[in-house]
Design an enzyme around this catalytic site. Structure first.
Site, PDB file in Angstrom:
ATOM      1  N   LYS A  77      33.407  48.168  53.018  1.00  0.00           N
ATOM      2  CA  LYS A  77      33.144  46.811  52.507  1.00  0.00           C
ATOM      3  C   LYS A  77      33.393  45.788  53.610  1.00  0.00           C
ATOM      4  CE  LYS A  77      34.759  43.926  48.591  1.00  0.00           C
ATOM      5  NZ  LYS A  77      35.604  43.918  47.393  1.00  0.00           N
ATOM      6  N   SER A 152      33.441  42.968  42.990  1.00  0.00           N
ATOM      7  CA  SER A 152      32.863  42.375  44.180  1.00  0.00           C
ATOM      8  C   SER A 152      32.353  43.392  45.192  1.00  0.00           C
ATOM      9  CB  SER A 152      33.896  41.472  44.852  1.00  0.00           C
ATOM     10  OG  SER A 152      35.011  42.249  45.280  1.00  0.00           O
ATOM     11  N   SER A 176      37.246  45.328  41.219  1.00  0.00           N
ATOM     12  CA  SER A 176      36.091  45.318  42.119  1.00  0.00           C
ATOM     13  C   SER A 176      35.626  46.658  42.633  1.00  0.00           C
ATOM     14  CB  SER A 176      36.381  44.430  43.323  1.00  0.00           C
ATOM     15  OG  SER A 176      36.163  43.117  42.966  1.00  0.00           O
TER      16      SER A 176
HETATM   17  N1  GLN Z   1      36.068  40.124  39.272  1.00  0.00           N
HETATM   18  C1  GLN Z   1      37.406  39.924  39.701  1.00  0.00           C
HETATM   19  C2  GLN Z   1      37.515  38.603  40.402  1.00  0.00           C
HETATM   20  O1  GLN Z   1      36.546  37.968  40.559  1.00  0.00           O
HETATM   21  C3  GLN Z   1      37.856  41.055  40.562  1.00  0.00           C
HETATM   22  C4  GLN Z   1      37.609  40.899  41.993  1.00  0.00           C
HETATM   23  C5  GLN Z   1      38.192  41.986  42.833  1.00  0.00           C
HETATM   24  O2  GLN Z   1      38.714  42.978  42.324  1.00  0.00           O
HETATM   25  N2  GLN Z   1      38.163  41.774  44.136  1.00  0.00           N
HETATM   26  O3  GLN Z   1      38.551  38.201  40.803  1.00  0.00           O
END
Ligand code: GLN
Length: 479
Positions: A77, A152, A176
């Site tokens: 990532k 994400s 994410s």
């Molecule tokens: N959807 C969650 C957020 O927006 C999780 C994001 C993540 O795990 N990096 O914070």
């Protein structure tokens, strides 16, 4: 034609193919260029990956002993530092930034002879659930390109889903890794907090962030976990007593264990949960019970506090973590005229950060401000404590918890863009593993009548990856 099943059969293939790594790299590079429309990669390390494959092929001829990840093709990532490669967190504030060192997890992959094929698109600074917050544009779900891949770590998920690499790394602060895995029909593991070094992982919310792993088999995910979970003095939040170096072997030796599994009533009855997903999870529970595992319903009355607690605490940590991006020593600098240092910071940050990141920085500053600190930040910390206590209590009685990963399957691109709250609420089933630090995994199981995949999520007590992966193996291989 090259085909991939898992690391051990790939290693068998390599033992009979002198140019096996190169063949594999070329196969994945072809798949990447044929599927550029999915927008999963930010950069592909084309020549470099071929060169490394050739070196590994040569090395194998000379010496028999190979690394645990010899020739395994991995994507990462765009929030994980890889020396001499750009890392931007999908943000224009870091556009063109080149990493000066390897994240520890990357170093461990390389030490075991992995090949890193490229870095993947994601939501800006890992903030989002749909990969729509990236400066590089949306990632598309390979099952239906009108749908989001989740976020994400959407690019990392699609890279594995669409056969553009064997394994990928993402980061999981609130789901994410697990939610995009669920949306893409693959496995997504978030290990216990403190089990993988965060050194070289661009911070979003430091007390929640963990590097996670995407793959298509429990065997693969376990091998990568044991490689990257090595202790690291650069991350003082690592748990020095949590050793996973033999995890892949340990889980293969679990035989005939009968698990005690909790089913959270409030989750299964939640109004946001899609009916077919509910039935799918129930079907898995029934199959487990048939095999002699004990599944029991329990109350979980804190459910509705989870999402607000998560967003207050992560926004607070993000506002502090992201204050370093001021454009002074690195990162975006405004090209407009500036009046003073304050103006310089303001312009750099206003131009460099996207909308969602700004929203969270403002929210974080608000909940930390002197007049509101106790009402929001302190309160949320107290709820976090209650959640940890509740979890400890549950895990006194149970080996694992089973629940859905996400209340819905992958939604249409654009559907939740206008309403950030509805996007946040969809994190309801993933964020409490991060609030409490426990390990969690998303397992692909079913296809919805709308054509999209979904599965189940498992949680175990902190540092109990052995039972998490052991039970996962039963669910995927034996039910
Ligand atoms: N959807 C969650 C957020 O927006 C999780 C994001 C993540 O795990 N990096 O914070």
């Amino acid at each position: 034609m090259f085909s991939y099943r898992n690391i051990s059969s790939y290693h068998q293939y390599l033992s009979q193919n002198d140019q096996g790594c190169e063949t594999a790299v070329r196969y994945y590079l072809n798949n990447i260029s044929a599927q550029q429309h999915l927008n999963a990669f930010v950069e592909v390390y084309h020549e470099e990956a071929i060169k490394r494959a050739q070196e590994l092929d040569k090395k194998r001829k000379q010496q028999k002993k190979i690394g645990k990840l010899h020739g395994v093709i991995i994507a990462i990532k765009d929030v994980i530092c890889y020396k001499d490669h750009t890392v931007t967190a999908a943000s224009s504030i870091l556009k063109g930034f080149v990493s000066m060192y390897n994240a520890s997890a990357i170093q461990y992959l390389l030490d075991e002879e992995a090949i890193i094929i490229g870095n993947c698109n994601c939501d800006e600074f890992a903030m989002g659930s749909s990969n729509e917050n990236s400066v590089y544009g949306n990632v598309l779900n390979a099952f239906d390109t009108t749908k989001v891949p989740g976020g994400s770590s959407g690019g990392s998920a699609v890279a594995v889903q669409a056969n553009m690499c064997m394994i990928s790394l993402g980061s999981d602060t609130g789901g994410s890794v697990r939610q995009p895995a669920d949306f893409c029909g693959i496995i997504g593991l978030k290990p216990s907090y403190g089990s993988i070094s965060r050194y070289g992982l661009i911070a979003y919310a430091s007390s929640f962030d963990q590097i996670g792993i995407f793959g298509k088999s429990i065997e693969d995910v376990s091998i990568v976990l044991e490689v990257i979970s090595k202790p690291d003095s650069y991350d003082s939040t690592m748990n020095p007593t949590h050793h996973l170096s033999g995890i892949s072997n340990e889980i293969s030796q679990i035989n005939n264990k009968k698990y005690k599994i909790a089913v959270l009533k409030d989750v299964m009855q939640h109004h946001s949960l899609d009916n077919e997903i509910k039935s799918g999870v129930e079907a898995t529970i029934q199959q487990l019970a048939k095999q002699g595992h004990i599944c029991k319903e329990v109350d979980f009355d804190l459910l509705n506090f989870i999402v607000p607690t998560y967003y207050i605490l992560t926004a607070a940590e993000a506002s502090s973590n992201l204050s370093r991006f001021d454009g002074v020593r690195f990162g975006h600098q405004t090209s407009t005229s500036i009046s003073d240092i304050q103006d310089f910071y303001t312009k750099n940050r206003t131009e460099g950060f996207g909308k969602e990141v700004k929203r969270r920085i403002m929210l974080g500053n608000f909940v930390l401000s002197s007049g509101y600190y106790d009402a929001y930040y302190t309160k949320a910390q107290q709820v976090r404590r209650l959640l940890v206590d509740k979890m400890n209590l549950l895990f006194k009685e149970f080996d694992a918890i089973i629940l859905p990963t996400s209340p819905t399957t992958a939604f249409k691109i654009g559907d939740k863009q206008k309403d950030p709250i509805s996007m946040y609420l969809a994190d309801i089933f993933t964020v409490f593993a991060n609030l409490t630090g426990v390990p969690a995994i998303a397992l692909p199981r079913y296809t919805h009548s709308n054509g999209m995949p979904f599965g189940v999520q498992l949680l175990t007590k902190i540092n109990d990856e052995k039972n998490l992966l052991g039970l996962s193996r039963i669910i995927l291989n034996e039910l």
